[in-house]
Design a protein around this motif. Structure first.
Motif, short mmCIF file in Angstrom:
data_model
loop_
_atom_site.label_atom_id
_atom_site.label_comp_id
_atom_site.label_asym_id
_atom_site.label_seq_id
_atom_site.Cartn_x
_atom_site.Cartn_y
_atom_site.Cartn_z
N HIS A 1 -5.96 -6.00 -14.63
CA HIS A 1 -6.47 -7.24 -14.87
C HIS A 1 -5.47 -8.49 -14.65
O HIS A 1 -5.75 -9.55 -14.77
N ASN A 2 -4.01 -7.87 -14.67
CA ASN A 2 -2.51 -8.84 -14.61
C ASN A 2 -1.79 -8.16 -14.05
O ASN A 2 -1.60 -6.96 -13.75
N PHE A 3 -0.69 -8.75 -13.99
CA PHE A 3 0.70 -8.30 -13.47
C PHE A 3 1.25 -7.07 -14.26
O PHE A 3 1.79 -6.00 -13.80
N GLY A 4 1.08 -7.20 -15.59
CA GLY A 4 1.37 -6.00 -16.35
C GLY A 4 0.77 -4.67 -16.15
O GLY A 4 1.36 -3.62 -16.01
N ASP A 5 -0.56 -4.96 -16.07
CA ASP A 5 -1.51 -3.43 -15.54
C ASP A 5 -0.87 -2.92 -14.13
O ASP A 5 -0.51 -1.91 -14.13
N ALA A 6 -0.48 -4.19 -13.28
CA ALA A 6 -0.21 -3.78 -11.81
C ALA A 6 1.21 -2.95 -11.95
O ALA A 6 1.24 -1.98 -11.10
N LYS A 7 2.03 -3.29 -12.75
CA LYS A 7 3.47 -2.77 -12.93
C LYS A 7 3.36 -1.38 -13.40
O LYS A 7 4.44 -0.37 -13.45
N LYS A 8 2.15 -0.90 -13.92
CA LYS A 8 1.97 0.53 -14.41
C LYS A 8 2.02 1.40 -13.17
O LYS A 8 1.84 2.65 -13.40
N SER A 9 1.59 0.82 -11.94
CA SER A 9 1.39 1.85 -10.71
C SER A 9 2.94 2.59 -10.35
O SER A 9 3.94 2.23 -10.78
N ASP A 10 2.47 3.63 -9.78
CA ASP A 10 3.61 4.56 -9.36
C ASP A 10 4.05 3.90 -7.92
O ASP A 10 3.49 4.28 -6.80
N THR A 11 4.78 3.15 -8.11
CA THR A 11 5.50 2.63 -6.73
C THR A 11 6.39 3.39 -5.89
O THR A 11 6.42 3.27 -4.72
N GLU A 12 7.01 4.44 -6.51
CA GLU A 12 7.46 5.47 -5.62
C GLU A 12 6.49 6.08 -4.53
O GLU A 12 6.83 6.58 -3.66
N LYS A 13 5.34 6.62 -5.43
CA LYS A 13 4.33 7.25 -4.76
C LYS A 13 3.60 6.07 -3.43
O LYS A 13 3.51 6.66 -2.44
N PHE A 14 3.69 4.87 -3.87
CA PHE A 14 2.94 3.91 -2.86
C PHE A 14 4.11 3.90 -1.71
O PHE A 14 3.71 3.95 -0.44
N GLY A 15 5.38 3.95 -2.10
CA GLY A 15 6.60 4.07 -1.13
C GLY A 15 6.16 5.05 0.14
O GLY A 15 6.09 4.95 1.34
N ARG A 16 5.74 6.25 -0.42
CA ARG A 16 5.56 7.58 0.17
C ARG A 16 4.51 7.44 1.03
O ARG A 16 4.31 7.69 2.30
N PHE A 17 3.42 6.83 0.51
CA PHE A 17 2.02 6.59 1.10
C PHE A 17 2.25 5.50 2.26
O PHE A 17 1.78 5.82 3.44
N TYR A 18 2.81 4.52 2.22
CA TYR A 18 3.29 3.43 3.00
C TYR A 18 4.00 4.02 4.12
O TYR A 18 3.78 3.93 5.28
N ARG A 19 5.22 4.78 3.96
CA ARG A 19 5.64 5.35 5.04
C ARG A 19 4.91 6.39 5.84
O ARG A 19 5.22 6.49 7.08
N GLY A 20 4.25 7.44 5.29
CA GLY A 20 3.36 8.11 5.68
C GLY A 20 2.42 7.39 6.70
O GLY A 20 1.91 7.87 7.84
N MET A 21 1.85 6.43 6.07
CA MET A 21 0.94 5.46 7.07
C MET A 21 1.40 4.91 8.26
O MET A 21 0.58 5.22 9.31
N LEU A 22 2.57 4.73 8.39
CA LEU A 22 3.25 4.07 9.40
C LEU A 22 3.54 5.20 10.29
O LEU A 22 3.36 5.11 11.52
N GLU A 23 3.84 6.52 9.95
CA GLU A 23 3.96 7.49 10.82
C GLU A 23 2.56 7.96 11.39
O GLU A 23 2.68 8.54 12.64
N GLU A 24 1.66 7.44 10.84
CA GLU A 24 0.14 7.91 11.67
C GLU A 24 -0.21 6.57 12.18
O GLU A 24 -1.46 6.44 12.79
N GLY A 25 0.57 5.40 12.38
CA GLY A 25 0.13 4.60 13.12
C GLY A 25 -0.46 3.43 12.51
O GLY A 25 -1.30 2.37 13.30
N VAL A 26 -0.49 3.28 11.14
CA VAL A 26 -1.03 2.37 10.40
C VAL A 26 -0.26 1.34 9.67
O VAL A 26 0.50 2.09 8.83
N TYR A 27 -0.18 0.06 9.86
CA TYR A 27 0.96 -0.70 9.26
C TYR A 27 0.12 -1.59 8.09
O TYR A 27 -0.61 -2.26 8.26
N LEU A 28 0.31 -1.02 6.73
CA LEU A 28 -0.29 -1.79 6.02
C LEU A 28 0.79 -2.78 5.02
O LEU A 28 2.00 -2.59 5.79
#
Length: 356
Positions: free
Chosen positions: A296-323
């Motif tokens: 609901h706010n930035f404090g909640d968003a900061k609870k996200s696993d940003t390292e996992k997001f980084g792996r997801f983002y790079r993996g999607m790039l390898e699959e040809g998807v740019y997020l």
């Protein structure tokens, strides 16, 4: 359609350093579309639009303090780089070096979706607050929609305290509805800022509002703001033809369907592969977080696993998807995206989520 119109306009000149008739055409389209806008001033970016709006609200009210929300980004002007989102949040930067204390002293902050915190700021700063600035749907701390009643509460609090309500619709304008988030939610602010969407992606921005407020801007009034490239013919042409495209029947229904399919597909893939995720969308704007939520706010968003997001983002790039390359950035679909694009993206997401 947009490119063809740009080519024809290019032959006549790229910039005149003076008003052109195309500005009037696009201005009339924006005024007819956006509920709060009776007069509009074109600039060159969303940052510039927010800078102009900031000066305007201070000039109109004779007050200097503003309220913004943690994780919301209104461009890189000094006064807004306090608990900002976007790249500031992504890189984990403190309030930016190079910004003098005096530039941010009058900037007050509150958690997004917390109307009580805003009420307290008004009580503690009676008669001193010029305006409340916000992204009506946060896009610079990830996709965070307003909770029921939040925007209504801000509208009431600003009216009660003689302050202005400013919607930063750089992201939401013409994406959530033809009239922006203010049309979608039925809440009319006093001033609105917009960005590159109204120029078909070319460098452009605008701020506008009620006539009695906008008449503070020179030459009608004493508040000065100018720009040689503002309202240049290329940006105006692209904007005119982009807005024409958005008025075609079924536009926003199509955006809502493909974006909903995309978000549900990614979240389903996350559930299948054992990842804690949450997310949502409104029309052409969306986001997912690597946390169970709710967010609901930035404090909640900061609870996200940003390292996992980084792996997801790079993996999607390898699959040809740019997020968007950050957990703290919303994503957008467009009319150029097909159902096949959405299916391909969901398939790629499931592959990546299985291996990260």
């Amino acid at each position: 359609m947009v490119n063809a119109a740009l080519i024809e306009t290019l032959k006549k000149g790229t910039s005149f350093g003076a008003p052109c008739v195309l500005e009037n055409v696009l201005a009339e389209m924006v005024i007819s579309a956006v509920p709060s806008i009776e007069m509009v001033r074109f600039v060159n970016s969303g940052t510039e639009a927010c800078m102009g709006a900031l000066r305007l609200v201070r000039a109109y009210t004779g007050r200097e303090k503003i309220i913004k929300f943690e994780g919301c980004y209104h461009g890189h002007a000094d006064s807004f780089l306090v608990k900002a989102g976007s790249g500031v949040a992504t890189l984990g930067l403190p309030d930016s070096p190079g910004v003098p204390k005096g530039a941010t002293y009058e900037t007050l902050t509150a958690p997004y979706n917390d109307a009580e915190a805003v009420k307290k700021l008004f009580e503690d700063n009676k008669g001193e607050i010029a305006a409340v600035f916000l992204e009506p749907v946060v896009g610079n701390a990830g996709f965070i929609p307003p909770q029921p009643g939040f925007l209504n509460a801000l509208r009431d609090l600003t009216k009660q305290n003689g302050a202005l309500l400013v919607f930063d619709e750089v992201m939401t304008g013409f994406r959530l509805a033809y009239g922006g988030a203010q049309e979608y939610f039925g809440i009319t602010p006093d001033v609105t800022t917009m960005g590159k969407i109204i120029g078909g992606g070319l460098p452009v921005g605008a701020y506008g509002g009620r006539r009695y407020i906008m008449e503070m801007v020179a030459p009608a009034g004493p508040m000065y703001q100018a720009g040689t490239l503002s309202g240049n013919p290329l940006a105006m042409t692209a904007g005119i033809h982009t807005l024409k495209r958005l008025t075609e029947p079924g536009t926003y229904e199509y955006l809502d369907k493909i974006t909903g399919d995309l978000v549900h597909g990614i979240l389903d893939a996350g559930a299948k592969t054992g990842h804690e995720m949450c997310g949502g969308h409104i029309r052409g704007m969306f986001g997912v977080f690597f946390t169970g939520g709710p967010v609901h706010n930035f404090g909640d968003a900061k609870k996200s696993d940003t390292e996992k997001f980084g792996r997801f983002y790079r993996g999607m790039l390898e699959e040809g998807v740019y997020l968007a390359p950050s957990q703290f950035e919303a994503g957008f679909t467009s009319l150029a995206h097909t159902s096949q694009d959405i299916e391909k993206t969901i398939e790629a997401a499931e592959k990546v989520l299985k291996r990260i």
